[in-house]
Design a protein around this motif. Structure first.
Motif, short mmCIF file in Angstrom:
data_model
loop_
_atom_site.label_atom_id
_atom_site.label_comp_id
_atom_site.label_asym_id
_atom_site.label_seq_id
_atom_site.Cartn_x
_atom_site.Cartn_y
_atom_site.Cartn_z
N THR A 183 5.67 -17.56 -8.79
CA THR A 183 5.46 -16.64 -9.91
C THR A 183 4.28 -15.73 -9.64
O THR A 183 4.35 -14.52 -9.88
CB THR A 183 5.24 -17.43 -11.22
N LEU A 184 3.19 -16.29 -9.17
CA LEU A 184 2.01 -15.49 -8.87
C LEU A 184 2.33 -14.44 -7.82
O LEU A 184 1.96 -13.27 -7.96
CB LEU A 184 0.85 -16.38 -8.40
N LEU A 185 3.02 -14.83 -6.76
CA LEU A 185 3.38 -13.89 -5.71
C LEU A 185 4.27 -12.77 -6.25
O LEU A 185 4.05 -11.60 -5.97
CB LEU A 185 4.09 -14.62 -4.57
N HIS A 186 5.25 -13.12 -7.05
CA HIS A 186 6.16 -12.11 -7.60
C HIS A 186 5.44 -11.16 -8.54
O HIS A 186 5.70 -9.95 -8.54
CB HIS A 186 7.34 -12.77 -8.27
N GLU A 187 4.54 -11.69 -9.35
CA GLU A 187 3.75 -10.83 -10.25
C GLU A 187 2.87 -9.87 -9.43
O GLU A 187 2.75 -8.70 -9.76
CB GLU A 187 2.88 -11.67 -11.17
N ALA A 188 2.28 -10.37 -8.36
CA ALA A 188 1.45 -9.52 -7.50
C ALA A 188 2.31 -8.45 -6.84
O ALA A 188 1.91 -7.28 -6.75
CB ALA A 188 0.74 -10.36 -6.44
N TYR A 189 3.49 -8.83 -6.40
CA TYR A 189 4.40 -7.86 -5.78
C TYR A 189 4.75 -6.75 -6.76
O TYR A 189 4.73 -5.56 -6.41
CB TYR A 189 5.67 -8.54 -5.28
N LEU A 190 5.08 -7.12 -8.00
CA LEU A 190 5.40 -6.11 -9.01
C LEU A 190 4.22 -5.18 -9.25
O LEU A 190 4.39 -3.96 -9.36
CB LEU A 190 5.83 -6.78 -10.31
N ASP A 191 3.04 -5.76 -9.32
CA ASP A 191 1.84 -4.95 -9.53
C ASP A 191 1.63 -3.97 -8.38
O ASP A 191 1.37 -2.79 -8.60
CB ASP A 191 0.62 -5.87 -9.68
N ILE A 192 1.77 -4.44 -7.17
CA ILE A 192 1.56 -3.59 -5.99
C ILE A 192 2.64 -2.53 -5.89
O ILE A 192 2.36 -1.36 -5.60
CB ILE A 192 1.51 -4.45 -4.71
N SER A 193 3.89 -2.91 -6.15
CA SER A 193 5.00 -1.96 -5.98
C SER A 193 4.97 -0.85 -7.02
O SER A 193 5.52 0.22 -6.79
CB SER A 193 6.34 -2.69 -6.00
N ARG A 194 4.34 -1.09 -8.16
CA ARG A 194 4.21 -0.05 -9.19
C ARG A 194 3.23 1.04 -8.79
O ARG A 194 3.26 2.13 -9.33
CB ARG A 194 3.75 -0.66 -10.51
N ARG A 195 2.38 0.74 -7.88
CA ARG A 195 1.35 1.70 -7.44
C ARG A 195 1.90 2.50 -6.27
O ARG A 195 1.67 2.19 -5.12
CB ARG A 195 0.07 0.96 -7.07
N GLN A 196 2.59 3.55 -6.60
CA GLN A 196 3.31 4.36 -5.62
C GLN A 196 2.42 4.94 -4.53
O GLN A 196 2.84 5.14 -3.41
CB GLN A 196 4.04 5.51 -6.33
N SER A 197 1.20 5.25 -4.85
CA SER A 197 0.34 5.96 -3.90
C SER A 197 -0.37 5.03 -2.90
O SER A 197 -1.07 5.52 -2.02
CB SER A 197 -0.70 6.78 -4.65
N LEU A 198 -0.19 3.74 -3.03
CA LEU A 198 -0.86 2.82 -2.11
C LEU A 198 -0.28 2.93 -0.71
O LEU A 198 0.94 2.90 -0.52
CB LEU A 198 -0.70 1.37 -2.57
N GLN A 199 -1.14 3.05 0.23
CA GLN A 199 -0.76 3.05 1.64
C GLN A 199 -1.73 2.13 2.38
O GLN A 199 -2.92 2.16 2.12
CB GLN A 199 -0.85 4.46 2.23
N PHE A 200 -1.21 1.34 3.28
CA PHE A 200 -2.03 0.40 4.03
C PHE A 200 -1.91 0.74 5.51
O PHE A 200 -0.80 0.86 6.02
CB PHE A 200 -1.58 -1.03 3.76
N PRO A 201 -3.03 0.85 6.19
CA PRO A 201 -2.97 1.21 7.60
C PRO A 201 -2.36 0.13 8.49
O PRO A 201 -1.85 0.41 9.56
CB PRO A 201 -4.43 1.47 7.98
N ASP A 202 -2.40 -1.11 8.01
CA ASP A 202 -1.84 -2.20 8.81
C ASP A 202 -1.60 -3.41 7.91
O ASP A 202 -1.92 -3.41 6.74
CB ASP A 202 -2.76 -2.56 9.98
N ARG A 203 -1.01 -4.41 8.51
CA ARG A 203 -0.66 -5.63 7.78
C ARG A 203 -1.89 -6.34 7.21
O ARG A 203 -1.87 -6.87 6.10
CB ARG A 203 0.11 -6.55 8.71
N ALA A 204 -2.97 -6.37 7.97
CA ALA A 204 -4.18 -7.07 7.52
C ALA A 204 -4.72 -6.46 6.22
O ALA A 204 -5.13 -7.20 5.32
CB ALA A 204 -5.24 -7.03 8.61
N HIS A 205 -4.71 -5.14 6.13
CA HIS A 205 -5.18 -4.50 4.90
C HIS A 205 -4.26 -4.83 3.73
O HIS A 205 -4.73 -5.05 2.61
CB HIS A 205 -5.28 -2.99 5.09
N PHE A 206 -2.97 -4.86 3.97
CA PHE A 206 -2.04 -5.22 2.90
C PHE A 206 -2.27 -6.65 2.44
O PHE A 206 -2.30 -6.92 1.24
CB PHE A 206 -0.58 -5.05 3.36
N MET A 207 -2.43 -7.57 3.39
CA MET A 207 -2.63 -8.97 3.03
C MET A 207 -3.92 -9.15 2.22
O MET A 207 -3.94 -9.90 1.25
CB MET A 207 -2.65 -9.84 4.29
N ALA A 208 -4.97 -8.45 2.61
CA ALA A 208 -6.23 -8.53 1.86
C ALA A 208 -6.05 -7.97 0.45
O ALA A 208 -6.53 -8.56 -0.52
CB ALA A 208 -7.32 -7.76 2.59
#
Length: 79
Positions: A37-62
């Protein structure tokens, strides 16, 4: 890189779920949230932010880790 639209996001799922489980163990065991549930809620929160861009996987994970901690805090406030 918009990781939430990347097909390799599914490959990150297990790692993200482990992060969620660890975060709940440290800070939110009493909240009754599951790691999924926590992961899915975080995913929804992140996916709503259209302008987010991450230079690499490590930045996304953080960022995902911080998002999960923020959600735990929000749930604790409402509890």
């Amino acid at each position: 890189m918009n990781v939430t639209e990347d097909p390799s996001f599914a490959a990150l799922y297990d790692q993200l779920r482990e992060i969620a489980q660890s975060a709940l163990r440290r800070n939110g065991a009493h909240l009754g949230l599951s790691p999924t549930t926590l992961l899915h809620e975080a995913y929804l929160d992140i996916s709503r932010r259209q302008s987010l861009q991450f230079p690499d996987r490590a930045h996304f994970m953080a960022y995902a880790s911080r998002a999960m901690r923020g959600l735990i805090i929000d749930y604790a406030r409402d509890a």
